[in-house]
Each structure stands twice: as C-alpha cells, then as structure tokens.
Motif scaffolding. Structure first.
Motif, PDB file in Angstrom:
ATOM      1  N   PHE A  76      34.897  16.421   7.474  1.00 25.23           N
ATOM      2  CA  PHE A  76      34.625  17.655   8.220  1.00 25.23           C
ATOM      3  C   PHE A  76      33.137  17.811   8.523  1.00 25.23           C
ATOM      4  O   PHE A  76      32.746  18.068   9.668  1.00 25.23           O
ATOM      5  CB  PHE A  76      35.134  18.877   7.469  1.00 25.23           C
ATOM      6  N   THR A  77      32.296  17.670   7.519  1.00 24.69           N
ATOM      7  CA  THR A  77      30.862  17.862   7.772  1.00 24.69           C
ATOM      8  C   THR A  77      30.312  16.753   8.664  1.00 24.69           C
ATOM      9  O   THR A  77      29.382  16.994   9.438  1.00 24.69           O
ATOM     10  CB  THR A  77      30.070  17.941   6.463  1.00 24.69           C
ATOM     11  N   ALA A  78      30.874  15.557   8.573  1.00 24.31           N
ATOM     12  CA  ALA A  78      30.436  14.486   9.467  1.00 24.31           C
ATOM     13  C   ALA A  78      30.746  14.844  10.913  1.00 24.31           C
ATOM     14  O   ALA A  78      29.969  14.539  11.830  1.00 24.31           O
ATOM     15  CB  ALA A  78      31.128  13.176   9.084  1.00 24.31           C
ATOM     16  N   ARG A  79      31.847  15.514  11.111  1.00 25.14           N
ATOM     17  CA  ARG A  79      32.231  15.942  12.459  1.00 25.14           C
ATOM     18  C   ARG A  79      31.263  16.999  12.986  1.00 25.14           C
ATOM     19  O   ARG A  79      30.917  17.006  14.174  1.00 25.14           O
ATOM     20  CB  ARG A  79      33.662  16.488  12.409  1.00 25.14           C
ATOM     21  N   ILE A  80      30.809  17.889  12.095  1.00 23.52           N
ATOM     22  CA  ILE A  80      29.801  18.874  12.506  1.00 23.52           C
ATOM     23  C   ILE A  80      28.510  18.165  12.897  1.00 23.52           C
ATOM     24  O   ILE A  80      27.913  18.448  13.950  1.00 23.52           O
ATOM     25  CB  ILE A  80      29.519  19.882  11.374  1.00 23.52           C
ATOM     26  N   ARG A  81      28.071  17.224  12.064  1.00 28.45           N
ATOM     27  CA  ARG A  81      26.806  16.523  12.319  1.00 28.45           C
ATOM     28  C   ARG A  81      26.833  15.730  13.624  1.00 28.45           C
ATOM     29  O   ARG A  81      25.787  15.473  14.224  1.00 28.45           O
ATOM     30  CB  ARG A  81      26.475  15.601  11.146  1.00 28.45           C
ATOM     31  N   ALA A  82      28.023  15.341  14.059  1.00 28.63           N
ATOM     32  CA  ALA A  82      28.155  14.562  15.294  1.00 28.63           C
ATOM     33  C   ALA A  82      28.090  15.414  16.553  1.00 28.63           C
ATOM     34  O   ALA A  82      28.021  14.875  17.665  1.00 28.63           O
ATOM     35  CB  ALA A  82      29.466  13.785  15.264  1.00 28.63           C
ATOM     36  N   LEU A  83      28.091  16.742  16.386  1.00 29.54           N
ATOM     37  CA  LEU A  83      28.035  17.616  17.561  1.00 29.54           C
ATOM     38  C   LEU A  83      26.687  17.466  18.272  1.00 29.54           C
ATOM     39  O   LEU A  83      25.641  17.459  17.625  1.00 29.54           O
ATOM     40  CB  LEU A  83      28.230  19.081  17.149  1.00 29.54           C
ATOM     41  N   PRO A  84      26.703  17.386  19.596  1.00 28.89           N
ATOM     42  CA  PRO A  84      25.432  17.314  20.325  1.00 28.89           C
ATOM     43  C   PRO A  84      24.689  18.647  20.351  1.00 28.89           C
ATOM     44  O   PRO A  84      23.472  18.689  20.549  1.00 28.89           O
ATOM     45  CB  PRO A  84      25.859  16.899  21.739  1.00 28.89           C
ATOM     46  N   GLN A  85      25.408  19.732  20.125  1.00 25.21           N
ATOM     47  CA  GLN A  85      24.805  21.069  20.156  1.00 25.21           C
ATOM     48  C   GLN A  85      25.603  21.997  19.245  1.00 25.21           C
ATOM     49  O   GLN A  85      26.821  21.964  19.221  1.00 25.21           O
ATOM     50  CB  GLN A  85      24.810  21.637  21.577  1.00 25.21           C
ATOM     51  N   LEU A  86      24.891  22.804  18.485  1.00 28.71           N
ATOM     52  CA  LEU A  86      25.524  23.864  17.711  1.00 28.71           C
ATOM     53  C   LEU A  86      24.513  24.990  17.561  1.00 28.71           C
ATOM     54  O   LEU A  86      23.431  24.794  17.012  1.00 28.71           O
ATOM     55  CB  LEU A  86      25.970  23.376  16.326  1.00 28.71           C
ATOM     56  N   ASP A  87      24.863  26.155  18.069  1.00 31.46           N
ATOM     57  CA  ASP A  87      23.958  27.300  18.055  1.00 31.46           C
ATOM     58  C   ASP A  87      24.335  28.344  17.021  1.00 31.46           C
ATOM     59  O   ASP A  87      23.480  29.101  16.563  1.00 31.46           O
ATOM     60  CB  ASP A  87      23.941  27.954  19.446  1.00 31.46           C
ATOM     61  N   VAL A  88      25.615  28.401  16.668  1.00 30.14           N
ATOM     62  CA  VAL A  88      26.109  29.437  15.747  1.00 30.14           C
ATOM     63  C   VAL A  88      27.127  28.823  14.796  1.00 30.14           C
ATOM     64  O   VAL A  88      28.025  28.099  15.232  1.00 30.14           O
ATOM     65  CB  VAL A  88      26.773  30.607  16.514  1.00 30.14           C
ATOM     66  N   LEU A  89      26.979  29.107  13.519  1.00 26.44           N
ATOM     67  CA  LEU A  89      28.027  28.808  12.543  1.00 26.44           C
ATOM     68  C   LEU A  89      28.457  30.109  11.903  1.00 26.44           C
ATOM     69  O   LEU A  89      27.619  30.864  11.401  1.00 26.44           O
ATOM     70  CB  LEU A  89      27.515  27.868  11.444  1.00 26.44           C
TER      71      LEU A  89
END
Length: 252
Positions: A76-89
């Motif tokens: 799961f966290t690897a999938r987050i790290r692979a995002l090209p952009q993340l502004d809000v969690l």
C-alpha cells in the motif's frame, strides 16, 4: 449538476487520497473533496462500496478513483510513493473495540495499534515523501476527542488517538519548513452506520448527550467540512493543530 452541499473551497488540480473512504466519515470526506474539484483516490477494502461511492460523486461532477486494498498490506505505501502527485492525505482508517482494560487481549491491542497507529504513521510517511517533491501538501489525520481526554472502557482507543495527536504535532514541526502542513480533526460521537446501534441504547445515548454542550451528536458532513478546510489553501498558515468537531465536549 451543482452540489448544494459544496463548501466554498477550490481544490481544482489537487490530488487527495482518503483511507477508509467507503463509509461514514471517510465517505463524506471523499465526496466533499471531490465536490470541491480534487481528484480523489478513495481507499477501502470493499470494491462494491467504492464503486457506489465513485458513482455518487460522478452524479455531481466529482472525480473519484478507487483503490480496493487494505492499508495494512505491504504494497500500500509503495503505491502511495509511486504517485506522481499527492496534495492531500486524509488519514481516516481506524477501529475501536470498547471494553474494560482488564479484558483487553493482546490480539485486540495489536489490532488497534497496527491499524490506528502503525498504518496511519506509514501512510503519512509515504504521503509526506511525495509531497516533499513538490514542496507543498496537507496531511489531515482523523483522530477523536478521545485523543484529548480519557474515557472508561476506551483505554486502547484513547492511547492510539493520543499517539496520532502527537504524530500530528511532530510531523507538523518537522515538515513546516518544507511547505507540508499536518493537522488533525478530532470529532465527538458522530452518527454513522457503525455508531447507530450504539445510540439505540438509550442510557448510552443520554450519557453522550449530557457531555456535549450543543446537546447533539455530529454528522459526517460536519467532520468533512473541517477536513476540507484544512486540506484547502484557506488553511495555509494552519499546521500542528487539532480542530475539534466535538460540540464543546473537550472545552469543559
């Protein structure tokens, strides 16, 4: 079609990830962020619930991408790290098993620590890495009024929520110079499908109401409104804070 419940916040162009998004508070947060223009990644285990959520958002022009996964899964966290952009969690997922402290088993303790603390920390850590690439972002941890007080039969839950309040403050101080804000939203008892059976117990409901000066429980949209504010640029100088949506419970 316009959404009459749309808050006056513009999140156009932002990507927001919400855990525990298929029901209750998480669902309300996902819909609110999508209504404000964010591309929302909704995370939950049940694909059918996620599909219904995405369809509901689409009815009012919202855009929700679904991830049917367990936040405790190794990838799961690897999938987050692979995002090209993340502004809000929106770190929303969590659980509670109220019981006297003498009845808490090690399995119950481990379950709540793993989901409420470990998974929340790892999700926030991964999100922060993505946000630091851009030099901006907002992490909102869903805690509880129980993260500010103590309560009988909720020792483990209180412990985990106090932990996330501490995580919020520490991350906020560390990441502020790099443009990432970290806050929490601490609700009182909220009317959800999960809490509805609890409120059927008249004595329990009356005890809860007696401790809320506004004399009512909250609803999920009220929590989502607080989350949406903290996610938005309107909260650009707010970090390390806990926004209590508790009807005055903790002010006493």
């Amino acid at each position: 079609m316009s959404n009459p419940n749309r808050p006056a916040f513009d999140l156009s162009g932002k990507v927001a990830l919400v855990t525990g998004a298929s029901k209750g508070i998480g669902k309300a947060c996902a819909l609110s962020l999508a209504a404000c223009g964010a591309h929302v990644i909704a995370v939950a285990r049940n694909p059918d619930d996620l599909g219904a959520l995405a369809a509901e958002a689409a009815e009012t022009g919202g855009e929700i991408e679904t991830w049917a996964t367990d936040v405790t899964a190794g990838d799961f966290t690897a999938r987050i790290r692979a995002l090209p952009q993340l502004d809000v969690l929106v770190n929303n997922v969590g659980t509670n098993k109220p019981m006297p402290i003498t009845e808490v088993s090690e399995d119950t303790l481990d379950l709540m620590l793993n989901l409420n603390v470990r998974a929340a920390f790892l999700s926030a850590q991964a999100a922060a890495e993505v946000m630091l690439r851009k030099g901006s972002g907002s992490i909102v941890n869903i805690t509880s009024q129980m993260g500010h007080i103590g309560a009988a039969n909720r020792t483990v839950y209180c412990m985990t929520k106090h932990a996330i309040e501490g995580l919020t403050k520490a991350m906020a101080v560390e990441l502020a110079p790099q443009g990432v804000r970290v806050n929490s939203v601490a609700p009182t008892f909220i009317s959800t499908p999960l809490t509805a059976p609890m409120f059927e117990n008249k004595a329990f409901y009356e005890e809860v109401i007696s401790k809320i000066p506004m004399a009512r429980v909250g609803n999920t949209q009220e929590v989502a409104n607080a989350v949406t504010y903290l996610a938005s640029d309107l909260a650009s100088l707010t970090t390390g804070d806990s926004l209590k949506v508790d009807g005055g419970w903790t002010a006493q």
